[in-house]
Design an enzyme around this catalytic site. Structure first.
Site, mmCIF file in Angstrom:
data_model
loop_
_atom_site.group_PDB
_atom_site.id
_atom_site.type_symbol
_atom_site.label_atom_id
_atom_site.label_comp_id
_atom_site.label_asym_id
_atom_site.label_seq_id
_atom_site.Cartn_x
_atom_site.Cartn_y
_atom_site.Cartn_z
ATOM 1 N N ASP A 167 0.864 -1.190 0.000
ATOM 2 C CA ASP A 167 0.000 0.000 0.000
ATOM 3 C C ASP A 167 0.894 1.231 0.000
ATOM 4 O O ASP A 167 2.023 1.181 0.499
ATOM 5 C CB ASP A 167 -0.906 -0.015 1.253
ATOM 6 C CG ASP A 167 -2.106 0.898 1.100
ATOM 7 O OD1 ASP A 167 -3.237 0.376 0.995
ATOM 8 O OD2 ASP A 167 -1.936 2.138 1.077
ATOM 9 N N LYS A 223 -0.347 3.005 7.501
ATOM 10 C CA LYS A 223 -1.149 1.770 7.490
ATOM 11 C C LYS A 223 -0.235 0.542 7.442
ATOM 12 O O LYS A 223 -0.440 -0.438 8.168
ATOM 13 C CB LYS A 223 -2.036 1.803 6.234
ATOM 14 C CG LYS A 223 -3.232 0.923 6.285
ATOM 15 C CD LYS A 223 -4.053 1.051 5.007
ATOM 16 C CE LYS A 223 -5.025 2.218 5.052
ATOM 17 N NZ LYS A 223 -5.727 2.399 3.752
ATOM 18 N N THR A 273 -12.933 1.771 -4.582
ATOM 19 C CA THR A 273 -13.581 2.408 -5.735
ATOM 20 C C THR A 273 -14.669 3.327 -5.180
ATOM 21 O O THR A 273 -15.861 3.038 -5.317
ATOM 22 C CB THR A 273 -14.204 1.370 -6.688
ATOM 23 O OG1 THR A 273 -15.027 0.470 -5.922
ATOM 24 C CG2 THR A 273 -13.143 0.560 -7.403
ATOM 25 N N THR A 333 -14.749 -3.634 -6.220
ATOM 26 C CA THR A 333 -16.087 -3.549 -6.830
ATOM 27 C C THR A 333 -16.039 -2.512 -7.942
ATOM 28 O O THR A 333 -15.761 -1.344 -7.686
ATOM 29 C CB THR A 333 -17.121 -3.141 -5.765
ATOM 30 O OG1 THR A 333 -17.082 -4.112 -4.728
ATOM 31 C CG2 THR A 333 -18.522 -3.076 -6.347
ATOM 32 N N PHE A 370 -17.452 -10.846 -1.277
ATOM 33 C CA PHE A 370 -18.757 -10.598 -0.663
ATOM 34 C C PHE A 370 -18.656 -10.449 0.856
ATOM 35 O O PHE A 370 -19.624 -10.649 1.570
ATOM 36 C CB PHE A 370 -19.728 -11.728 -1.024
ATOM 37 C CG PHE A 370 -19.819 -11.958 -2.508
ATOM 38 C CD1 PHE A 370 -20.580 -11.104 -3.290
ATOM 39 C CD2 PHE A 370 -19.110 -12.986 -3.121
ATOM 40 C CE1 PHE A 370 -20.650 -11.283 -4.663
ATOM 41 C CE2 PHE A 370 -19.181 -13.175 -4.490
ATOM 42 C CZ PHE A 370 -19.952 -12.322 -5.273
ATOM 43 N N GLU A 394 -18.421 -6.355 6.713
ATOM 44 C CA GLU A 394 -17.667 -5.830 7.842
ATOM 45 C C GLU A 394 -18.231 -6.458 9.116
ATOM 46 O O GLU A 394 -19.421 -6.705 9.223
ATOM 47 C CB GLU A 394 -17.775 -4.303 7.896
ATOM 48 C CG GLU A 394 -17.091 -3.679 6.706
ATOM 49 C CD GLU A 394 -16.929 -2.174 6.811
ATOM 50 O OE1 GLU A 394 -17.019 -1.628 7.917
ATOM 51 O OE2 GLU A 394 -16.692 -1.562 5.763
ATOM 52 N N CYS A 423 -20.200 0.513 1.121
ATOM 53 C CA CYS A 423 -20.535 -0.350 -0.028
ATOM 54 C C CYS A 423 -21.928 -0.097 -0.596
ATOM 55 O O CYS A 423 -22.053 0.411 -1.703
ATOM 56 C CB CYS A 423 -20.384 -1.802 0.371
ATOM 57 S SG CYS A 423 -18.732 -2.171 0.984
ATOM 58 N N LYS A 451 -22.968 0.174 11.297
ATOM 59 C CA LYS A 451 -23.583 -1.044 11.844
ATOM 60 C C LYS A 451 -22.709 -1.504 13.008
ATOM 61 O O LYS A 451 -21.572 -1.042 13.148
ATOM 62 C CB LYS A 451 -23.704 -2.120 10.769
ATOM 63 C CG LYS A 451 -22.392 -2.693 10.285
ATOM 64 C CD LYS A 451 -22.671 -3.842 9.333
ATOM 65 C CE LYS A 451 -21.422 -4.610 9.011
ATOM 66 N NZ LYS A 451 -21.662 -5.717 8.114
HETATM 67 C C1 UGA Z 1 -22.244 -5.305 2.312
HETATM 68 C C2 UGA Z 1 -22.732 -6.683 1.834
HETATM 69 O O1 UGA Z 1 -23.614 -7.229 2.810
HETATM 70 C C3 UGA Z 1 -21.549 -7.637 1.619
HETATM 71 O O2 UGA Z 1 -22.010 -8.861 1.113
HETATM 72 C C4 UGA Z 1 -20.606 -6.990 0.606
HETATM 73 O O3 UGA Z 1 -19.465 -7.794 0.367
HETATM 74 C C5 UGA Z 1 -20.144 -5.658 1.140
HETATM 75 O O4 UGA Z 1 -21.288 -4.798 1.362
HETATM 76 C C6 UGA Z 1 -19.225 -5.038 0.135
HETATM 77 O O5 UGA Z 1 -19.679 -4.675 -0.951
HETATM 78 O O6 UGA Z 1 -18.011 -4.996 0.365
HETATM 79 P P1 UGA Z 1 -21.440 -4.333 4.658
HETATM 80 O O7 UGA Z 1 -21.342 -3.013 3.978
HETATM 81 O O8 UGA Z 1 -20.339 -4.781 5.544
HETATM 82 O O9 UGA Z 1 -21.622 -5.506 3.568
HETATM 83 O O10 UGA Z 1 -22.750 -4.266 5.541
HETATM 84 P P2 UGA Z 1 -24.157 -4.995 5.631
HETATM 85 O O11 UGA Z 1 -24.122 -6.021 6.681
HETATM 86 O O12 UGA Z 1 -24.640 -5.386 4.284
HETATM 87 O O13 UGA Z 1 -25.060 -3.784 6.152
HETATM 88 C C7 UGA Z 1 -25.206 -2.620 5.363
HETATM 89 C C8 UGA Z 1 -26.139 -1.637 6.026
HETATM 90 O O14 UGA Z 1 -27.479 -2.116 5.972
HETATM 91 C C9 UGA Z 1 -25.865 -1.345 7.489
HETATM 92 O O15 UGA Z 1 -25.947 0.063 7.680
HETATM 93 C C10 UGA Z 1 -26.973 -2.071 8.213
HETATM 94 O O16 UGA Z 1 -27.307 -1.453 9.433
HETATM 95 C C11 UGA Z 1 -28.103 -1.934 7.219
HETATM 96 N N1 UGA Z 1 -29.154 -2.986 7.375
HETATM 97 C C12 UGA Z 1 -28.839 -4.297 7.194
HETATM 98 C C13 UGA Z 1 -30.459 -2.609 7.654
HETATM 99 O O17 UGA Z 1 -30.780 -1.406 7.803
HETATM 100 N N2 UGA Z 1 -31.415 -3.578 7.779
HETATM 101 C C14 UGA Z 1 -31.139 -4.891 7.607
HETATM 102 O O18 UGA Z 1 -32.057 -5.720 7.713
HETATM 103 C C15 UGA Z 1 -29.820 -5.262 7.315
#
Ligand code: UGA
Length: 437
Positions: free
Chosen positions: A30, A35, A85, A121, A149, A152, A264, A327
């Protein structure tokens, strides 16, 4: 295998550590020296459960190194591009400058049998463009696209035991060879029967963005139902439980509240929209604009509910904000609905005291104007209203009787619908959820 990972942000650092843990010899590269110094000392530059441990154990084996010198990728057979990205400033499209820069930096160091693996992505069509660039450079290396996929908070588990693997490869012999090399990289997961889809570049790129678009749509769907439930006096949580029993629908990602954020989903649906428009198919996913709008409306609604509940103004009222990360189990505040709610309330003149087990340092950097408390009890003391916006376990398990002793007014707004209304009401609280009567 000897593997290099270019970009040691969230995706890259986790990928490098996990690949080393799986037995490969990995160098992470990097341009950010701070980092790299942390990672070389086996410390994660961000909060991710379990990452410090595997950084430690993989470093001890001698199989994991970090460097700021791109020349250190030499000798590796596989080079993973894992740079960010982000959304372009003032536009919906993704900024691909880091991906392009990573490939250009790699070019002088690639051998004729090397495989470049894109994990970032990207908008559909990027891999074909990068493959053409590799051809033009004449180094003989080939390209594969292998979307990621990981979530976090579960990134280590998702990387070591993914629920599926997708390889986007070139046609013919070149693609067969690329897939064989990737099979070696993921030998462990494949031995455990992880489903594998081998396809072309465009499909692999689309799998990633369409998966995130589907998840975002699912969340906005239930949040739209929450809006209707609010108007009709229904309960969106019971509704989600009921429709979720239909296995074709499923209960996961049907939690209504202040909506989705993070690095994401929001930027991916916007970049997807921009790319579809470029392809002349904007109409096909025009609904994603609505998904985005519904999502952003829920944060506004939360703020409105706080204002209403405090009698029409939050001016000079003490509002405790529980949670800042987008989250739980994350210190990430990129596009965080929780932080946004705190900032908006502060903008309306509330005396905001925000707390979070992990995301305070990142929040201070962006919004030093907010009040912060590291201790939950300190944050709650004297509150006129308590707003739960990130559902960390310690907030879900708060005891309403005990917390009731700390606050000035027993008013709680549950932006994630995770508290039991009855228990809180019995302890003398005014409880308000989102889309719940
Ligand atoms: C998301 C995808 O779930 C992963 O599969 C993907 O690899 C990743 O993006 C990425 O593109 O790198 P992530 O951003 O870590 O993962 O978070 P999520 O668990 O998907 O949650 C995203 C947001 O949705 C959070 O703010 C969470 O609070 C919210 N959420 C989730 C809701 O408001 N309601 C739900 O029922 C579920």
């Amino acid at each position: 295998m000897r593997i290099s990972v270019i970009g040691c942000g969230y995706l890259g650092a986790v990928t490098a550590a996990c690949l080393a843990q799986l037995g490969h010899e990995v160098v992470g590269v990097d341009v950010d020296a701070a980092k790299i110094e942390l990672l070389a000392g086996a410390r994660a530059p961000f909060f991710e459960p379990g990452l410090d441990e595997i950084l430690g154990s993989a470093t001890q084996t001698g199989r994991l190194r970090f460097s700021t010198d791109i020349a250190d990728v030499e000798g590796a057979a596989v080079h993973v591009i894992a740079v960010g990205t982000p959304q372009r400033k003032g536009e919906n499209a993704a900024d691909l400058s880091y991906v392009d820069a990573a490939l250009e930096a790699l070019l002088p160091h690639l051998g004729p049998d090397d495989l470049v693996v894109g994990k970032s992505t990207v908008p559909v069509g990027t891999a074909a463009r990068l493959a053409a660039r590799l051809d033009e450079a004449g180094c003989g290396a080939t390209l594969a696209w292998n979307p990621e996929f990981l979530r976090e908070g579960y990134a280590v588990r998702d990387t070591i035991s993914p629920d599926r693997l997708v390889y986007g490869v070139a046609a013919g012999e070149e693609g067969v060879r690329a897939a064989k090399l990737l099979d070696e990289v993921f030998a462990e997961a494949l031995a455990h029967d992880t489903p594998l889809i081998v396809t072309d570049y465009a499909t692999a790129e689309l799998v990633k963005v369409s998966a995130n678009a589907f998840l975002a749509t699912k969340i906005s769907f239930i949040n739209a139902m929450a809006e209707i439930a609010e108007a009709a006096g229904a309960d969106v949580t019971a509704l989600a439980d009921a429709i979720g029993h239909d296995t074709r629908i499923g209960r996961r990602f049907l939690n209504a509240g202040i909506g989705f954020g993070g690095g994401c989903l929001p930027k991916d649906i916007r970049a997807f929209t921009a790319r579809a428009e470029e392809l002349g198919r904007g109409e096909s996913i025009a609904f994603l604009k609505e998904v985005d709008k519904i999502n952003l409306r829920r944060r506004e609604r939360m703020v409105e509910m706080v204002v209403e509940s405090l009698g029409g103004t939050v001016y000079q009222k003490k509002v405790t904000v529980l949670g800042l990360a987008f989250k739980p189990e994350s210190d990430d505040v990129r596009d965080s609905p929780a932080l946004d709610v705190a900032v908006r309330l502060n903008g309306l003149g509330a005396h905001v005291v925000a707390t979070d087990p992990a995301a305070i340092p990142n929040s201070i950097r962006l919004h030093p104007q907010l009040g912060f408390a590291t201790d939950t009890r300190d944050a709650l003391r004297g509150a006129d209203a308590v707003v739960l916006v990130t559902e960390w376990a310690q907030y879900r398990s708060l005891d309403p009787v005990e917390v009731g002793q700390l606050v000035r007014d027993r008013l709680i707004l549950d932006g994630r619908n995770v508290l039991d209304p009855q228990t809180w009401r019995q302890a003398g609280w005014t409880y308000r959820g989102m889309g719940r009567p």
